[in-house]
Design an enzyme around this catalytic site. Structure first.
Site, PDB file in Angstrom:
ATOM      1  N   GLY A 154       0.824  -1.199   0.000  1.00 23.29           N
ATOM      2  CA  GLY A 154       0.000   0.000   0.000  1.00 23.29           C
ATOM      3  C   GLY A 154       0.862   1.255   0.000  1.00 23.29           C
ATOM      4  N   ASP A 190       0.576  -8.785   1.115  1.00 23.89           N
ATOM      5  CA  ASP A 190      -0.496  -7.907   0.655  1.00 23.89           C
ATOM      6  C   ASP A 190      -1.461  -8.690  -0.221  1.00 23.89           C
ATOM      7  OD1 ASP A 190      -1.963  -5.608  -0.656  1.00 23.89           O
ATOM      8  OD2 ASP A 190      -0.435  -4.471   0.427  1.00 23.89           O
ATOM      9  N   THR A 233      -6.277  -3.014  -2.003  1.00 27.05           N
ATOM     10  CA  THR A 233      -6.119  -1.572  -2.214  1.00 27.05           C
ATOM     11  C   THR A 233      -4.677  -1.213  -2.551  1.00 27.05           C
ATOM     12  OG1 THR A 233      -5.798  -1.184   0.165  1.00 27.05           O
ATOM     13  CG2 THR A 233      -8.039  -0.977  -0.691  1.00 27.05           C
ATOM     14  N   VAL A 235      -4.605 -11.367   4.968  1.00 26.14           N
ATOM     15  CA  VAL A 235      -4.290 -11.579   6.386  1.00 26.14           C
ATOM     16  C   VAL A 235      -5.408 -12.265   7.151  1.00 26.14           C
ATOM     17  CG1 VAL A 235      -2.610  -9.711   6.570  1.00 26.14           C
ATOM     18  CG2 VAL A 235      -5.043  -9.234   6.995  1.00 26.14           C
ATOM     19  N   TYR A 250     -14.470   1.147   9.640  1.00 26.01           N
ATOM     20  CA  TYR A 250     -13.038   1.424   9.821  1.00 26.01           C
ATOM     21  C   TYR A 250     -12.728   1.770  11.271  1.00 26.01           C
ATOM     22  CZ  TYR A 250      -8.438   3.556   8.972  1.00 26.01           C
ATOM     23  OH  TYR A 250      -7.102   3.869   8.992  1.00 26.01           O
ATOM     24  N   ARG A 252      -9.200  10.527  -0.784  1.00 22.87           N
ATOM     25  CA  ARG A 252      -8.848  11.378   0.353  1.00 22.87           C
ATOM     26  C   ARG A 252      -8.496  12.788  -0.109  1.00 22.87           C
ATOM     27  NH1 ARG A 252      -5.257   7.083   3.845  1.00 22.87           N
ATOM     28  NH2 ARG A 252      -4.758   6.305   1.765  1.00 22.87           N
TER      29      ARG A 252
END
Length: 318
Positions: free
Chosen positions: A15, A36, A40, A62, A150, A191
């Protein structure tokens, strides 16, 4: 406490933040296994590292049991969707990464006697009623709102990390990361800073959510990575705020990007997001006193480096 030169496992290592962390670990002499799922992240972020001795990229989710990557001295758990756009798209996956993924990472670290560092977030403070936010503040979080997948994933991950610390004596550190920016952010990340830069370079209006008077703390990626490594190479359990204590309005950040990019685009308003924090600024006294860490890169210099990277990427794509 992890010593330089050991084996570090980084989840979410392809990431934006993870790739910079892997790069820095290699510079410090660690061998690095980057795990990973590419939900994303992208292999492109670490492509330059794949020829480096001591680096290994492993595609892995994970939430599945960890693969045999060898004995580890340090586990840094970054795997999670991090932008509102991504965790809105992957709500269940975000919760599972925070819960099952953290459990798997903690158990892996425990088997190897490795130091475990959780990258948590300033979002655990929610829309804070305390300002600036200290690590002792419990937060003001909506547990069922659109951001909750989140926020609560990270709050649960912190609780699980401390449970392992108390019950098993696990060597842990919790970093609460505030807004971080820099090269390798995705243009479609959603973002604030990549949005503004992408719009400015395209000659489009810079769209500020809400009034623009809401504040943020933004920290250049090199500084955030330095804070994470300072925590990793300590015995401090945390939580520790890692962020820039210089509070800025969203409108100010938009104006800075517009000026530094040479854009003539107007700055316009769009409706604000649900549960969007009104103020966000860390108290970094703990990081300064226990880790000797504070950010060094100025806003103008960090934005200039980031704009240059986005401009180069735009040129290459064209």
């Amino acid at each position: 406490m992890a010593a330089e030169g050991g084996h570090a496992v980084v989840t979410g290592g392809a990431g934006f933040l993870g790739s910079h962390l892997c790069e820095c670990l290699l510079r410090k002499g660690y061998r690095v296994s980057c795990l990973d799922s590419f939900a994303t992240g992208t292999p492109r972020n670490v492509a330059r590292l794949e020829s480096r001795p001591g680096f290994r990229l492993v595609q892995h989710d994970v939430t599945d049991p960890f693969p045999d990557v060898g004995r580890a001295a340090l586990v840094l758990h970054l795997a999670s969707a991090a932008s509102p756009k991504d965790y809105a798209r992957l709500p269940i996956e975000t919760l599972r990464a925070g819960a099952i993924g953290t459990a798997n990472a903690l158990e892996f670290a425990g088997r190897h006697g490795a130091r475990f560092v959780l990258t948590s977030t300033s979002e655990v403070y929610g829309d804070p009623l305390e300002h600036p936010q200290r690590e002792t503040y419990w937060g003001n979080v909506n547990p069922i709102g659109p951001r909750s997948v989140y926020d609560e994933a990270k709050r649960y991950a912190e609780a699980l990390t401390m449970a392992h610390h108390r019950q098993y004596g696990a060597d842990v550190g919790i970093a609460r990361i505030f807004n971080t920016y820099g090269p390798r952010m995705r243009a479609d990340d959603g973002r604030m800073i990549p949005n503004f830069i992408t719009q400015a370079l395209a000659g489009e209006p810079l769209t500020v959510a809400g009034t623009g008077r809401q504040t943020r703390s933004v920290c250049y990626v090199d500084d955030t990575v330095a804070g994470l490594l300072a925590l990793a190479e300590s015995t401090v359990p945390g939580p520790v705020n890692i962020g820039n204590p210089h509070e800025l309005s969203v409108r100010h950040i938009a104006d800075e990007i517009r000026a530094l990019s040479g854009s003539r685009s107007p700055v316009t308003s769009i409706p604000g997001a649900v549960d969007d924090p009104r103020r966000r600024c860390p108290d970094i006294s703990v990081a300064l006193s226990l880790l000797g860490w504070q950010p060094e890169v100025t806003l103008r210099e960090g934005l200039r480096r980031t704009i240059d990277w986005f401009a180069a990427e735009r040129g290459a794509a064209a």
